[in-house]
Design an enzyme around this catalytic site. Structure first.
Site, short mmCIF file in Angstrom:
data_model
loop_
_atom_site.label_atom_id
_atom_site.label_comp_id
_atom_site.label_asym_id
_atom_site.label_seq_id
_atom_site.Cartn_x
_atom_site.Cartn_y
_atom_site.Cartn_z
N SER A 268 22.29 8.56 5.12
CA SER A 268 22.00 7.25 4.56
C SER A 268 22.93 6.22 5.11
O SER A 268 22.56 5.23 5.30
CB SER A 268 22.40 7.59 2.91
OG SER A 268 23.56 7.94 2.94
N HIS A 298 19.92 16.36 2.19
CA HIS A 298 21.08 15.28 1.89
C HIS A 298 21.14 14.99 0.54
O HIS A 298 21.68 15.86 -0.02
CB HIS A 298 20.61 14.02 2.69
CG HIS A 298 21.70 12.83 2.83
ND1 HIS A 298 22.89 13.06 2.59
CD2 HIS A 298 21.36 11.36 3.25
CE1 HIS A 298 23.63 11.81 2.77
NE2 HIS A 298 22.63 11.14 3.18
N HIS A 348 29.34 23.54 3.90
CA HIS A 348 29.24 22.26 4.36
C HIS A 348 29.47 21.95 5.75
O HIS A 348 30.10 23.10 6.38
CB HIS A 348 30.58 21.34 3.71
CG HIS A 348 30.26 19.73 3.75
ND1 HIS A 348 30.86 19.24 4.83
CD2 HIS A 348 29.70 19.02 2.70
CE1 HIS A 348 30.37 18.07 4.49
NE2 HIS A 348 29.94 18.00 3.40
N ARG A 357 35.96 16.08 -4.13
CA ARG A 357 34.84 15.51 -5.13
C ARG A 357 34.23 16.42 -6.10
O ARG A 357 34.06 15.93 -7.28
CB ARG A 357 33.67 14.52 -4.21
CG ARG A 357 34.05 13.71 -3.51
CD ARG A 357 33.00 13.19 -2.63
NE ARG A 357 32.31 14.02 -1.89
CZ ARG A 357 31.19 14.06 -1.07
NH1 ARG A 357 30.51 12.89 -0.94
NH2 ARG A 357 30.66 15.16 -0.37
N ASP A 406 27.87 18.68 -4.50
CA ASP A 406 26.61 18.94 -5.25
C ASP A 406 26.82 19.90 -6.40
O ASP A 406 25.90 20.07 -7.33
CB ASP A 406 25.55 18.96 -4.45
CG ASP A 406 25.41 17.99 -3.39
OD1 ASP A 406 25.56 16.61 -3.91
OD2 ASP A 406 25.10 18.07 -2.38
N1 CMX Z 1 24.84 30.54 0.97
C1 CMX Z 1 24.46 31.41 1.89
N2 CMX Z 1 24.45 31.21 3.43
C2 CMX Z 1 24.92 29.84 3.93
C3 CMX Z 1 25.48 29.22 2.86
C4 CMX Z 1 25.32 29.22 1.64
N3 CMX Z 1 25.87 28.36 0.71
N4 CMX Z 1 25.91 28.15 3.40
C5 CMX Z 1 25.92 28.57 4.86
N5 CMX Z 1 25.23 29.42 4.95
C6 CMX Z 1 24.84 30.33 6.13
C7 CMX Z 1 23.99 29.50 7.06
O1 CMX Z 1 22.59 29.60 6.39
C8 CMX Z 1 24.07 29.90 8.46
O2 CMX Z 1 23.09 31.08 8.53
P1 CMX Z 1 22.30 31.42 9.77
O3 CMX Z 1 23.37 31.67 10.94
O4 CMX Z 1 21.68 32.64 9.58
O5 CMX Z 1 21.56 30.32 10.03
C9 CMX Z 1 25.48 30.32 8.41
O6 CMX Z 1 25.74 30.72 6.82
C10 CMX Z 1 26.54 29.39 9.00
O7 CMX Z 1 26.24 28.04 8.42
P2 CMX Z 1 27.44 27.09 8.60
O8 CMX Z 1 27.46 26.67 9.75
O9 CMX Z 1 28.51 27.46 7.63
O10 CMX Z 1 26.49 25.73 7.65
P3 CMX Z 1 25.74 24.67 8.36
O11 CMX Z 1 26.60 23.56 9.00
O12 CMX Z 1 24.60 25.13 9.37
O13 CMX Z 1 25.10 24.10 7.09
C11 CMX Z 1 24.89 23.37 4.79
C12 CMX Z 1 25.71 23.17 5.89
C13 CMX Z 1 25.65 22.72 3.52
C14 CMX Z 1 23.46 22.85 5.14
C15 CMX Z 1 24.78 24.95 4.43
O14 CMX Z 1 26.12 25.22 4.03
C16 CMX Z 1 23.78 25.14 3.12
O15 CMX Z 1 22.78 25.40 3.40
N6 CMX Z 1 24.64 25.09 1.94
C17 CMX Z 1 23.59 25.35 0.84
C18 CMX Z 1 22.77 23.95 0.28
C19 CMX Z 1 23.82 22.97 -0.21
O16 CMX Z 1 24.63 23.11 -0.89
N7 CMX Z 1 23.63 21.66 0.65
C20 CMX Z 1 24.50 20.42 0.07
C21 CMX Z 1 25.42 20.06 1.12
C22 CMX Z 1 26.33 18.89 0.67
C23 CMX Z 1 25.88 17.80 1.29
O17 CMX Z 1 26.06 17.62 2.56
O18 CMX Z 1 25.57 16.71 0.35
#
Ligand code: CMX
Length: 466
Positions: A268, A298, A348, A357, A406
């Site tokens: 954003s 996001h 994250h 936060r 979140d």
């Molecule tokens: N639960 C289970 N597995 C998770 C996880 C979670 N909460 N967070 C990361 N992983 C997994 C990923 O899916 C990834 O798996 P693969 O290797 O099989 O693809 C692995 O761990 C490595 O991921 P990472 O490098 O730690 O995380 P990314 O930078 O790729 O992604 C994020 C970050 C936030 C998208 C991810 O942690 C996630 O999907 N979290 C859950 C959704 C969420 O809470 N989103 C809000 C984020 C906050 C924001 O930015 O506003």
């Protein structure tokens, strides 16, 4: 004391000089290198954006002009009506002042700024008409971006630009548009809530508005009032007591102040900055930011957490109001992970520690017995923050097993009666205006050019990497 614009004018020369000095002396120096992985992988970690008001540290989380959230909670002014009240939260307009100027406003300056925002809050008739004409099935975020871009009808910057103005004067018109836009967000958010979810209540009460503008109140109070969720000035649709009404307003203040700015690279903020670089006015620029915020990776994550928590509660305790054992929760988390799903609200892209936060939102709930002791959904959130990091660490995939921002915010809004999950991101949209729009003013003060990174095809990437 000076008003916001005069305060800004007084610091421009110094900041401009510092900017030009760095630009002149270091323009041909290297501050990082670009790998193929970064080019193909979402530009993670490329230091290629200039942003002044906040920096995200992987271990400490966000800092605003180098101050932590805890510090900001100490020194930023609160509502003039709640000075000395321990549970009262500092104002998002104090945060905006601080982000824009790097200076802490006095109580009087913030009082006057809140008043200015309230005085400019009313929506023009055409904008109301546009919102009223939208189908209630249209996603609230789409409605928000339509309303904001329509306000470009009244952009002082766009009008002045058409007439012809000097580049050095751009920022003044951009500043005026930004203040007008921020001022109108409470009314936009309220109208969307009312049109999308509350027409039946309005009919039954034989009225056309959930709540009124109160010019003696702050920006967040007016958001709450337009949602119909203050004890006074609104229909009080959830029958709040005085305390609940005050607490809800403080939740809006806390949420909006903390979600305003998170560096420049999030979708954003980056979108607002990019569109603004074409000299599109602040309304068009921020409506682009809103469209990015509407994406599930996001801004929409908060709504996923609420779904996750309410489903888990239903599955583990049904209608009960006592937490299950830790073992039951751990088992449930493993069942989610083993079915290939993620635990929403954890992990994250940049942070490697619990998000401060989240801590601030959690503390908001813990400080209020009605939430901490009586709200099973909140108790699930709290318990999960103690249990899930261990499970995720054992699972071994995520680089960050801790709760992100979140994790807690949605369930607090849910507690106060906002159960329409699609709506949460609109409040995020009010908040997020603070960071990107403060930077947009600086973009024009400093005369940043149109953004135009170089793109290359795969063959070129392969050739250059040899
Ligand atoms: N639960 C289970 N597995 C998770 C996880 C979670 N909460 N967070 C990361 N992983 C997994 C990923 O899916 C990834 O798996 P693969 O290797 O099989 O693809 C692995 O761990 C490595 O991921 P990472 O490098 O730690 O995380 P990314 O930078 O790729 O992604 C994020 C970050 C936030 C998208 C991810 O942690 C996630 O999907 N979290 C859950 C959704 C969420 O809470 N989103 C809000 C984020 C906050 C924001 O930015 O506003």
């Amino acid at each position: 004391g000076k008003d916001l614009k005069s305060t800004l004018i007084s610091i421009i020369p110094e900041r401009k000089e510092a900017f030009l000095k760095v630009k002149k002396e270091y323009s041909d120096k290297t501050i990082g290198e670009l790998t193929v992985g970064q080019c193909l992988g979402g530009m993670r970690g490329t230091k290629s954006l200039y942003w002044e008001s906040s920096v995200l540290d992987p271990n400490e989380g966000i800092r605003f002009h180098n101050k932590t959230i805890d510090e900001c909670q100490e020194f930023l002014p609160k509502s003039k009506h709640e000075i000395g009240d321990k549970l009262s939260i500092f104002l998002p307009e104090s945060m905006f002042w601080y982000l824009l100027t790097g200076q802490v406003p006095t109580q009087e300056q913030v009082n006057a700024f809140s008043k200015e925002l309230a005085e400019k809050a009313e929506l023009p008739a055409y904008c109301e008409k546009i919102l009223d004409s939208l189908p209630s099935t249209l996603h609230p975020m789409t409605q928000m971006s339509i309303a904001i871009s329509a306000l470009n009808h009244d952009s002082l910057f766009a009008k002045a630009y058409e007439k012809g103005i000097a580049k050095a004067d751009y920022w003044e018109y951009v500043f005026d548009d930004v203040i007008n836009l921020i001022a109108k967000l409470p009314a936009i958010a309220g109208k969307i809530y009312q049109n999308t979810y509350k027409t039946d209540i309005l009919k039954s009460k034989n009225t056309s508005e959930l709540g009124q503008l109160n010019k003696d109140q702050d920006w967040s109070y007016n958001i709450a009032s337009f949602l119909g969720m203050t004890e006074k000035d609104s229909l009080n649709i959830n029958n709040f007591s005085t305390t609940e009404s005050k607490d809800f307003v403080n939740l809006v203040r806390l949420y909006c102040a903390l979600h305003g700015d998170h560096e420049g690279g999030n979708v954003s903020s980056h979108a607002t900055h990019l569109v603004g670089s074409a000299l599109s006015d602040p309304y068009l620029s921020y409506s682009a930011g809103i469209q990015g915020l509407a994406g599930p990776l996001h801004g929409l994550a908060a709504q996923e957490v609420v779904r996750f928590i309410t489903t888990m509660k239903e599955k583990l305790v049904g209608n009960g109001d006592k937490l299950p054992s830790d073992e039951k929760i751990v088992e449930y988390l493993w069942s989610i992970l083993n079915s290939g799903r993620v635990i929403p609200g954890y992990g994250h892209a940049v942070l490697r520690k619990p998000d401060p936060r989240f801590k601030a939102m959690l503390e908001f709930g813990l400080a209020r017995p009605s939430i901490a002791e009586n709200d099973i959904f909140f108790q699930f959130v709290h318990k999960l923050s103690q249990v899930a990091p261990g499970v995720l660490t054992e699972h071994g995939k995520t680089k960050n097993p801790y709760p992100n921002v979140d994790s807690g915010s949605g369930i607090l809004f849910y507690h106060y009666g906002i159960k329409e999950t699609l709506y949460f991101t609109v409040i995020f949209g009010c908040s997020r205006a603070l960071g990107p729009l403060n930077q947009l003013i600086w973009d024009r003060i400093l005369g940043l050019p149109i953004e135009r990174p170089k793109s290359i095809d795969l063959a070129t990437i392969a050739k250059l990497s040899k």
